[in-house]
Design a protein around this motif. Structure first.
Motif, PDB file in Angstrom:
ATOM      1  N   THR A  36      35.839  42.166  32.970  1.00  0.00           N
ATOM      2  CA  THR A  36      36.139  40.972  33.771  1.00  0.00           C
ATOM      3  C   THR A  36      34.903  40.567  34.553  1.00  0.00           C
ATOM      4  O   THR A  36      34.221  41.404  35.140  1.00  0.00           O
ATOM      5  N   THR A  37      34.631  39.261  34.562  1.00  0.00           N
ATOM      6  CA  THR A  37      33.573  38.685  35.388  1.00  0.00           C
ATOM      7  C   THR A  37      34.135  37.476  36.123  1.00  0.00           C
ATOM      8  O   THR A  37      34.748  36.598  35.495  1.00  0.00           O
ATOM      9  N   VAL A  38      33.959  37.451  37.445  1.00  0.00           N
ATOM     10  CA  VAL A  38      34.373  36.300  38.248  1.00  0.00           C
ATOM     11  C   VAL A  38      33.097  35.598  38.713  1.00  0.00           C
ATOM     12  O   VAL A  38      32.186  36.229  39.254  1.00  0.00           O
ATOM     13  N   GLU A  39      33.048  34.303  38.513  1.00  0.00           N
ATOM     14  CA  GLU A  39      31.861  33.520  38.869  1.00  0.00           C
ATOM     15  C   GLU A  39      32.246  32.288  39.683  1.00  0.00           C
ATOM     16  O   GLU A  39      33.384  31.823  39.587  1.00  0.00           O
ATOM     17  N   PRO A  40      31.293  31.725  40.460  1.00  0.00           N
ATOM     18  CA  PRO A  40      29.946  32.224  40.713  1.00  0.00           C
ATOM     19  C   PRO A  40      29.938  33.354  41.740  1.00  0.00           C
ATOM     20  O   PRO A  40      30.733  33.355  42.677  1.00  0.00           O
ATOM     21  N   ALA A  41      29.056  34.309  41.536  1.00  0.00           N
ATOM     22  CA  ALA A  41      28.947  35.455  42.436  1.00  0.00           C
ATOM     23  C   ALA A  41      28.654  34.992  43.857  1.00  0.00           C
ATOM     24  O   ALA A  41      27.836  34.096  44.089  1.00  0.00           O
ATOM     25  N   GLY A  42      29.360  35.584  44.816  1.00  0.00           N
ATOM     26  CA  GLY A  42      29.123  35.311  46.221  1.00  0.00           C
ATOM     27  C   GLY A  42      29.781  34.068  46.773  1.00  0.00           C
ATOM     28  O   GLY A  42      29.719  33.818  47.984  1.00  0.00           O
ATOM     29  N   ALA A  43      30.455  33.270  45.935  1.00  0.00           N
ATOM     30  CA  ALA A  43      31.046  32.015  46.400  1.00  0.00           C
ATOM     31  C   ALA A  43      32.301  32.258  47.232  1.00  0.00           C
ATOM     32  O   ALA A  43      33.100  33.149  46.943  1.00  0.00           O
ATOM     33  N   ALA A  44      32.495  31.451  48.268  1.00  0.00           N
ATOM     34  CA  ALA A  44      33.749  31.446  49.026  1.00  0.00           C
ATOM     35  C   ALA A  44      34.768  30.580  48.289  1.00  0.00           C
ATOM     36  O   ALA A  44      34.411  29.584  47.657  1.00  0.00           O
ATOM     37  N   PHE A  45      36.043  30.966  48.380  1.00  0.00           N
ATOM     38  CA  PHE A  45      37.070  30.182  47.690  1.00  0.00           C
ATOM     39  C   PHE A  45      38.292  29.978  48.573  1.00  0.00           C
ATOM     40  O   PHE A  45      38.595  30.789  49.452  1.00  0.00           O
ATOM     41  N   SER A  46      38.980  28.886  48.306  1.00  0.00           N
ATOM     42  CA  SER A  46      40.260  28.601  48.961  1.00  0.00           C
ATOM     43  C   SER A  46      41.338  28.499  47.898  1.00  0.00           C
ATOM     44  O   SER A  46      41.068  28.122  46.756  1.00  0.00           O
ATOM     45  N   ALA A  47      42.562  28.846  48.271  1.00  0.00           N
ATOM     46  CA  ALA A  47      43.722  28.692  47.398  1.00  0.00           C
ATOM     47  C   ALA A  47      44.730  27.819  48.136  1.00  0.00           C
ATOM     48  O   ALA A  47      45.213  28.196  49.211  1.00  0.00           O
ATOM     49  N   THR A  48      45.049  26.659  47.566  1.00  0.00           N
ATOM     50  CA  THR A  48      45.904  25.675  48.231  1.00  0.00           C
ATOM     51  C   THR A  48      47.082  25.339  47.335  1.00  0.00           C
ATOM     52  O   THR A  48      46.909  25.082  46.131  1.00  0.00           O
ATOM     53  N   LEU A  49      48.276  25.320  47.911  1.00  0.00           N
ATOM     54  CA  LEU A  49      49.484  25.054  47.140  1.00  0.00           C
ATOM     55  C   LEU A  49      49.412  23.700  46.451  1.00  0.00           C
ATOM     56  O   LEU A  49      49.071  22.689  47.057  1.00  0.00           O
ATOM     57  N   ASP A  50      49.749  23.683  45.166  1.00  0.00           N
ATOM     58  CA  ASP A  50      49.817  22.462  44.379  1.00  0.00           C
ATOM     59  C   ASP A  50      51.290  22.154  44.123  1.00  0.00           C
ATOM     60  O   ASP A  50      51.937  22.806  43.308  1.00  0.00           O
ATOM     61  N   GLY A  51      51.826  21.206  44.851  1.00  0.00           N
ATOM     62  CA  GLY A  51      53.257  20.910  44.766  1.00  0.00           C
ATOM     63  C   GLY A  51      54.022  21.670  45.829  1.00  0.00           C
ATOM     64  O   GLY A  51      53.674  21.620  47.003  1.00  0.00           O
ATOM     65  N   GLU A  52      55.045  22.401  45.403  1.00  0.00           N
ATOM     66  CA  GLU A  52      55.892  23.134  46.343  1.00  0.00           C
ATOM     67  C   GLU A  52      56.049  24.588  45.922  1.00  0.00           C
ATOM     68  O   GLU A  52      56.058  24.905  44.735  1.00  0.00           O
ATOM     69  N   ALA A  53      56.170  25.453  46.909  1.00  0.00           N
ATOM     70  CA  ALA A  53      56.551  26.840  46.663  1.00  0.00           C
ATOM     71  C   ALA A  53      58.076  26.922  46.717  1.00  0.00           C
ATOM     72  O   ALA A  53      58.695  26.394  47.642  1.00  0.00           O
ATOM     73  N   THR A  54      58.659  27.556  45.727  1.00  0.00           N
ATOM     74  CA  THR A  54      60.118  27.640  45.634  1.00  0.00           C
ATOM     75  C   THR A  54      60.569  29.076  45.814  1.00  0.00           C
ATOM     76  O   THR A  54      60.123  29.980  45.104  1.00  0.00           O
ATOM     77  N   PHE A  55      61.445  29.277  46.783  1.00  0.00           N
ATOM     78  CA  PHE A  55      62.023  30.592  47.084  1.00  0.00           C
ATOM     79  C   PHE A  55      63.484  30.567  46.656  1.00  0.00           C
ATOM     80  O   PHE A  55      64.207  29.631  46.971  1.00  0.00           O
ATOM     81  N   GLU A  56      63.949  31.615  45.967  1.00  0.00           N
ATOM     82  CA  GLU A  56      65.330  31.636  45.485  1.00  0.00           C
ATOM     83  C   GLU A  56      65.985  32.992  45.696  1.00  0.00           C
ATOM     84  O   GLU A  56      65.392  34.027  45.418  1.00  0.00           O
ATOM     85  N   THR A  57      67.218  32.965  46.198  1.00  0.00           N
ATOM     86  CA  THR A  57      68.097  34.121  46.190  1.00  0.00           C
ATOM     87  C   THR A  57      69.480  33.614  45.817  1.00  0.00           C
ATOM     88  O   THR A  57      70.053  32.800  46.538  1.00  0.00           O
ATOM     89  N   GLY A  58      69.972  34.052  44.666  1.00  0.00           N
ATOM     90  CA  GLY A  58      71.259  33.545  44.211  1.00  0.00           C
ATOM     91  C   GLY A  58      71.206  32.048  43.985  1.00  0.00           C
ATOM     92  O   GLY A  58      70.254  31.524  43.395  1.00  0.00           O
TER      93      GLY A  58
END
Length: 221
Positions: A36-58
């Motif tokens: 496995t290689t993740v690029e670019p080395a040393g870069a900062a990253f953000s993860a932002t929700l695309d749409g909606e997060a769905t939580f379900e129980t029953g």
């Protein structure tokens, strides 16, 4: 290393006679090994929700419109060379815990506090036929406390860390990480609190290079 603690007011749900709705993700993607290689080395990253997060129980569905993990405090960084490459497995490092805000449920009049643990979180990437992104959530990483119809406390995997796996897709310039998973929960409280031991979570995140928006974060061999 410590991470910021956040508490948000949201609208998860107690359904009918007061059933607590809470979920998080669990493994839905088979473990993979290999280079496995993740690029670019040393870069900062953000993860932002695309749409909606769905939580379900029953039968209950909860959606959250806002969720993100942003760089800061030395977290959310692709490892520097040569650590961004692993010839025998995954590449990863510490991340800032994601928040969940602007949540709504299909049962009104429920007040919920969501607390994210002040503990070590991290993310690893594994290349393969389907690349996998795994978020390692610390024990009791998320605690949800309800008030109103019933007083309940729901804890995600209270006694052990839990791995939450999603499918990684390279993009240009924005890659994506999609979760469709389940994980153990423990619920405590009085009358109206459920005895559920597992819950489900689906969400898609856009992963972007915070240093150079034109250069994508990618996972390869």
């Amino acid at each position: 290393m410590s991470f910021p603690r956040s508490a948000t007011r949201s609208a998860l749900a107690l359904a009918g006679a007061g059933v607590l709705v809470l979920a998080w993700g669990g493994s839905a993607v088979a473990a993979q090994q290999g280079s496995t290689t993740v690029e670019p080395a040393g870069a900062a990253f953000s993860a932002t929700l695309d749409g909606e997060a769905t939580f379900e129980t029953g039968p209950i569905t909860v959606t959250c419109a806002v969720s993100a993990s942003d760089p800061g405090d030395g977290n959310n960084l692709v490892p520097d060379e040569p650590d961004n490459h692993n010839p025998e497995g995954a590449v990863g490092g510490p991340i800032n815990a994601p928040n969940f805000d602007d949540c709504e449920a299909d049962v009104p009049l429920v007040d919920v506090e969501v607390e994210v643990a002040d503990a070590v979180w991290d993310m690893s990437m594994q290349d393969g036929e389907s690349a996998v992104g795994t978020m390692h959530v610390p024990a009791a990483g998320i605690v949800v406390t309800t008030s109103g119809v019933a007083s309940c406390t729901a804890t995600v995997s209270p006694d052990a860390d839990v791995d939450i796996e999603g499918t990684w897709t390279n993009g240009d310039p924005v890659s994506s990480l999609a979760f469709d998973t389940t994980a153990p929960i423990e619920v405590e409280g009085g009358v109206g609190c459920p005895d559920d031991t597992e819950a489900g979570f689906t969400a898609a995140y856009e992963v972007e290079n915070a240093d150079d928006a034109d250069t994508p974060i990618t996972v390869g061999p």
